[in-house]
Design an enzyme around this catalytic site. Sequence first.
Site, PDB file in Angstrom:
ATOM      1  N   LYS A 177       0.872  -1.169   0.000  1.00 54.35           N
ATOM      2  CA  LYS A 177       0.000   0.000   0.000  1.00 54.35           C
ATOM      3  C   LYS A 177       0.909   1.217   0.000  1.00 54.35           C
ATOM      4  O   LYS A 177       1.807   1.332   0.842  1.00 54.35           O
ATOM      5  CB  LYS A 177      -0.898   0.009   1.233  1.00 54.35           C
ATOM      6  CG  LYS A 177      -1.977   1.075   1.182  1.00 54.35           C
ATOM      7  CD  LYS A 177      -3.105   0.652   0.278  1.00 54.35           C
ATOM      8  CE  LYS A 177      -4.261   1.641   0.293  1.00 54.35           C
ATOM      9  NZ  LYS A 177      -5.418   1.172  -0.468  1.00 54.35           N
ATOM     10  N   ASN A 209       0.870   2.613  -8.139  1.00 55.13           N
ATOM     11  CA  ASN A 209       0.870   1.148  -8.163  1.00 55.13           C
ATOM     12  C   ASN A 209       1.939   0.606  -9.108  1.00 55.13           C
ATOM     13  O   ASN A 209       2.671  -0.337  -8.778  1.00 55.13           O
ATOM     14  CB  ASN A 209      -0.498   0.634  -8.598  1.00 55.13           C
ATOM     15  CG  ASN A 209      -1.579   0.882  -7.566  1.00 55.13           C
ATOM     16  OD1 ASN A 209      -1.309   1.320  -6.461  1.00 55.13           O
ATOM     17  ND2 ASN A 209      -2.812   0.603  -7.940  1.00 55.13           N
ATOM     18  N   SER A 245      -1.443  -1.553  -4.207  1.00 63.10           N
ATOM     19  CA  SER A 245      -2.612  -0.713  -3.970  1.00 63.10           C
ATOM     20  C   SER A 245      -2.120   0.610  -3.418  1.00 63.10           C
ATOM     21  O   SER A 245      -1.025   0.699  -2.851  1.00 63.10           O
ATOM     22  CB  SER A 245      -3.559  -1.411  -2.982  1.00 63.10           C
ATOM     23  OG  SER A 245      -4.753  -0.695  -2.823  1.00 63.10           O
ATOM     24  N   SER A 246      -2.920   1.658  -3.573  1.00 68.37           N
ATOM     25  CA  SER A 246      -2.500   2.966  -3.087  1.00 68.37           C
ATOM     26  C   SER A 246      -3.688   3.720  -2.524  1.00 68.37           C
ATOM     27  O   SER A 246      -4.845   3.415  -2.826  1.00 68.37           O
ATOM     28  CB  SER A 246      -1.825   3.769  -4.202  1.00 68.37           C
ATOM     29  OG  SER A 246      -2.645   3.838  -5.342  1.00 68.37           O
ATOM     30  N   VAL A 363      -7.579  -3.532  -8.859  1.00 67.47           N
ATOM     31  CA  VAL A 363      -7.362  -2.996 -10.193  1.00 67.47           C
ATOM     32  C   VAL A 363      -6.097  -2.153 -10.240  1.00 67.47           C
ATOM     33  O   VAL A 363      -5.444  -1.951  -9.221  1.00 67.47           O
ATOM     34  CB  VAL A 363      -8.601  -2.172 -10.627  1.00 67.47           C
ATOM     35  CG1 VAL A 363      -8.624  -0.823  -9.946  1.00 67.47           C
ATOM     36  CG2 VAL A 363      -8.698  -2.049 -12.133  1.00 67.47           C
ATOM     37  N   ALA A 365      -3.157  -2.501 -12.619  1.00 64.60           N
ATOM     38  CA  ALA A 365      -2.133  -3.544 -12.592  1.00 64.60           C
ATOM     39  C   ALA A 365      -1.004  -3.319 -13.583  1.00 64.60           C
ATOM     40  O   ALA A 365      -0.350  -4.276 -13.993  1.00 64.60           O
ATOM     41  CB  ALA A 365      -2.776  -4.908 -12.850  1.00 64.60           C
TER      42      ALA A 365
END
Length: 383
Positions: A177, A209, A245-246, A363, A365
């Site tokens: 993250k 990401n 993920s962010s 999502v 990616a």
Amino acid sequence: MSDKASTATDTKGEDMPDPIEVRKVAIESVTDASGLARLIDDGVIEADRVLAVIGKTEGNGGVNDYTRILADRAFREVLVARGSRTPDEAAQVPLVWSGGTDGVLSPHATIFATVDPADAPRSDEPRVSVGVAMSEVILPEDIGRPAMVEKVAGGVRDAMKTAGIQDPADVHYVQTKTPLLTLDTINDARRRGHDVVTDDTLKSMDISNSTTALGIAVALGEIDMPAAEQIHKDLSLYSSVASCSSGVELDRAQIVVVGNVRGIGGRYRIGHGVMKDALDADGIWAAIRSAGLDLPERPHHSDLGDRLVNVFLKCEADPSGSVRGRRNIMLDDSDVHWHRQIKACVGGVTASVTGDPAAFVSVAAVHQGPAGGGPVAAIADLG
């Protein structure tokens, strides 16, 4: 696949990490952490031994997805109330929340905790080990640039050491993250005399990401250090185990490395595969087989029983605008953002494989698996 086929790290003769317990719990409302509380109250895990939580929340998955913050607060409150950690200490536990359960996807959390070696099954076969780390502070001007790649790579190496994993080939899943850009952080960078890679905060989520994924790939030796102009552009560069993920919750990379170590003991093993495109169910089955489950040639979700703990996937709309030669309009749709469409699509494919809509599908990616596809990790309970 036989356990003996793995080359998992052998740490005999060294300080062995504690074995790992992995459990998936439902999230019944936006602020529900009762599943974690029950595991603690029932003696399955101890609050102070929780290493990390990776979960899906039911918000919009965007920059302003408050459900991640609400879930974060709820789970940390349980860790404090049922353990001896202070709020500041509990704040250091990586809780990685991916917002958006589009389609049939169901909100849930996967909890990783250490257990007393005396209480875990002994095995010389590969079993799950987990390492967590925080990177150096990632400044707004670092996002999308080589500085972020380097900081993430350093954090991944630190997490591998914590997990007792020596060989990068034994790493099957890296969940991170990282910060994205907001108006406040963009203005902060400019006040300090720096520019940022984009003014579009939603686009910065994808860029954060993808940059992180390259850091993971560098740390694991999957690629060489990329040039600045390759970041978020050269789609031939990717990691097969990165899931990035962010959000707005932090200013550095939270890193969770999951791999296999021989001799650690416990019941669980992890494997991975790659989806070549959004419909590639075989890529999911390959990950499940890699986790050590013997399956028939044409498996069905009923063959899994209760042995599959969870699967973790990343997905991306194919930049060509087609899947298997058929045109789609995800990237042209002005009504529903493609993030939500591809997540719902891959979530449906995944649920059809596992028979369980509570799957971690995230999502954005880019650099995570091949263009239009994505990496898959699976954790199995081998008893």
